[in-house]
Design a protein around this motif. Structure first.
Motif, PDB file in Angstrom:
ATOM      1  N   GLU A 100     -39.320  16.027 -33.878  1.00 25.79           N
ATOM      2  CA  GLU A 100     -38.893  17.400 -34.125  1.00 25.79           C
ATOM      3  C   GLU A 100     -40.038  18.397 -33.950  1.00 25.79           C
ATOM      4  O   GLU A 100     -39.804  19.606 -33.793  1.00 25.79           O
ATOM      5  CB  GLU A 100     -38.344  17.522 -35.551  1.00 25.79           C
ATOM      6  CG  GLU A 100     -39.357  17.174 -36.634  1.00 25.79           C
ATOM      7  CD  GLU A 100     -38.732  16.993 -38.002  1.00 25.79           C
ATOM      8  OE1 GLU A 100     -39.362  17.400 -38.993  1.00 25.79           O
ATOM      9  OE2 GLU A 100     -37.614  16.454 -38.059  1.00 25.79           O
ATOM     10  N   ASN A 101     -41.279  17.891 -33.955  1.00 31.60           N
ATOM     11  CA  ASN A 101     -42.439  18.772 -33.800  1.00 31.60           C
ATOM     12  C   ASN A 101     -42.958  18.840 -32.363  1.00 31.60           C
ATOM     13  O   ASN A 101     -43.914  19.568 -32.080  1.00 31.60           O
ATOM     14  CB  ASN A 101     -43.582  18.305 -34.712  1.00 31.60           C
ATOM     15  CG  ASN A 101     -43.219  18.408 -36.180  1.00 31.60           C
ATOM     16  OD1 ASN A 101     -42.444  19.285 -36.577  1.00 31.60           O
ATOM     17  ND2 ASN A 101     -43.774  17.525 -36.991  1.00 31.60           N
ATOM     18  N   VAL A 102     -42.352  18.069 -31.465  1.00 30.17           N
ATOM     19  CA  VAL A 102     -42.815  18.026 -30.075  1.00 30.17           C
ATOM     20  C   VAL A 102     -42.183  19.176 -29.282  1.00 30.17           C
ATOM     21  O   VAL A 102     -40.965  19.302 -29.220  1.00 30.17           O
ATOM     22  CB  VAL A 102     -42.447  16.682 -29.412  1.00 30.17           C
ATOM     23  CG1 VAL A 102     -42.815  16.705 -27.935  1.00 30.17           C
ATOM     24  CG2 VAL A 102     -43.163  15.538 -30.128  1.00 30.17           C
ATOM     25  N   VAL A 103     -43.029  19.995 -28.694  1.00 24.49           N
ATOM     26  CA  VAL A 103     -42.571  21.123 -27.873  1.00 24.49           C
ATOM     27  C   VAL A 103     -43.192  20.988 -26.483  1.00 24.49           C
ATOM     28  O   VAL A 103     -44.417  21.058 -26.333  1.00 24.49           O
ATOM     29  CB  VAL A 103     -42.975  22.480 -28.487  1.00 24.49           C
ATOM     30  CG1 VAL A 103     -42.496  23.621 -27.592  1.00 24.49           C
ATOM     31  CG2 VAL A 103     -42.405  22.618 -29.889  1.00 24.49           C
ATOM     32  N   ILE A 104     -42.365  20.754 -25.480  1.00 21.84           N
ATOM     33  CA  ILE A 104     -42.860  20.593 -24.112  1.00 21.84           C
ATOM     34  C   ILE A 104     -43.143  21.970 -23.507  1.00 21.84           C
ATOM     35  O   ILE A 104     -42.293  22.859 -23.537  1.00 21.84           O
ATOM     36  CB  ILE A 104     -41.841  19.827 -23.254  1.00 21.84           C
ATOM     37  CG1 ILE A 104     -41.620  18.430 -23.858  1.00 21.84           C
ATOM     38  CG2 ILE A 104     -42.319  19.718 -21.811  1.00 21.84           C
ATOM     39  CD1 ILE A 104     -40.570  17.608 -23.140  1.00 21.84           C
ATOM     40  N   GLN A 105     -44.375  22.126 -22.980  1.00 17.37           N
ATOM     41  CA  GLN A 105     -44.811  23.403 -22.421  1.00 17.37           C
ATOM     42  C   GLN A 105     -44.808  23.358 -20.890  1.00 17.37           C
ATOM     43  O   GLN A 105     -44.901  22.275 -20.299  1.00 17.37           O
ATOM     44  CB  GLN A 105     -46.237  23.719 -22.904  1.00 17.37           C
ATOM     45  CG  GLN A 105     -46.393  23.771 -24.405  1.00 17.37           C
ATOM     46  CD  GLN A 105     -45.704  24.986 -25.014  1.00 17.37           C
ATOM     47  OE1 GLN A 105     -45.442  25.983 -24.324  1.00 17.37           O
ATOM     48  NE2 GLN A 105     -45.412  24.919 -26.302  1.00 17.37           N
ATOM     49  N   PRO A 106     -44.709  24.514 -20.228  1.00 18.06           N
ATOM     50  CA  PRO A 106     -44.817  24.525 -18.766  1.00 18.06           C
ATOM     51  C   PRO A 106     -46.167  23.938 -18.333  1.00 18.06           C
ATOM     52  O   PRO A 106     -47.202  24.250 -18.938  1.00 18.06           O
ATOM     53  CB  PRO A 106     -44.727  26.021 -18.417  1.00 18.06           C
ATOM     54  CG  PRO A 106     -43.988  26.623 -19.574  1.00 18.06           C
ATOM     55  CD  PRO A 106     -44.424  25.851 -20.784  1.00 18.06           C
TER      56      PRO A 106
END
Length: 207
Positions: A100-106
């Motif tokens: 839930e804390n993983v945010v994929i960035q460009p």
């Protein structure tokens, strides 16, 4: 088995001297041999020249007297090898990353107009291998891997082009890519991939 000398190690050695003397049991990787030819590096093991131009440091054929290597050069090479071959993480530790804390960035290294995302979740701060997630949305990414990588396809269709071969992987498939590969990652639709690389500081080895 002798120590393998990679292209990355050889490149660092060449910063000290273009004539390099290796231990008898050292083994150059194919990419290291190609780099030696490209940069005009001379490499020898005792009397034997293996790649490059004429070797300066070499035993005379008519003489039984050994060549005394420059001690400063030997120390410099040993220091470089120690830096390049040391573990990426000195104190690996067990780590729990919540999804839930993983945010994929460009991914900023992607070509213009290509919708590629990436995030490392385990790095050299935690361990000696790195892992994370990539996404490809109707996009492709040409890339050179100077590290080993394993990809697990989570969803969608993942396409890998390497050495003239095309691999089409779907959810649940696993792909291994060896160090030294020139590849193109892509997806004709959308795909999400979990990756693991070795060593963890993979970005330090990108050319």
């Amino acid at each position: 088995m002798g120590r393998f000398i990679s292209a990355a190690v050889l490149r660092e050695m060449a910063k000290v001297d273009k004539t390099i003397v290796l231990d008898e049991d050292s083994v150059l990787t194919p990419s290291a041999k190609d780099l030696a030819k490209e940069l005009g590096i001379s490499i020898c093991k005792g009397r034997e020249e293996i790649v490059g131009r004429s070797v300066i440091v070499k035993q005379a054929q008519e003489s039984a007297e050994p060549v005394i290597l420059n001690e400063d050069l030997k120390k410099a090479v040993q220091k470089i090898l120690g830096e390049v071959l040391k573990p990426a993480c000195e104190n690996p530790k067990a780590t729990h990353v919540k999804g839930e804390n993983v945010v994929i960035q460009p991914f900023l290294e992607a070509p213009p107009g290509q919708n590629v995302g990436l995030v490392d979740v385990i790095t050299a701060r935690e361990g000696n291998l790195c892992s994370g997630f990539m996404t490809f949305d109707h996009s492709n990414l040409p890339w050179f891997l100077n590290y080993d990588e394993v990809d697990y396809i989570i969803e969608g269709e993942f396409v890998l082009e390497v050495e003239g071969k095309v691999f089409r992987a779907k959810a649940g498939d696993v792909v291994y890519i060896p160090k030294g590969s020139q590849v193109v990652f892509s997806s004709p639709t959308f795909c999400k991939v979990f990756y693991a690389t070795y060593p963890a500081n993979w970005a330090d080895f990108c050319e």
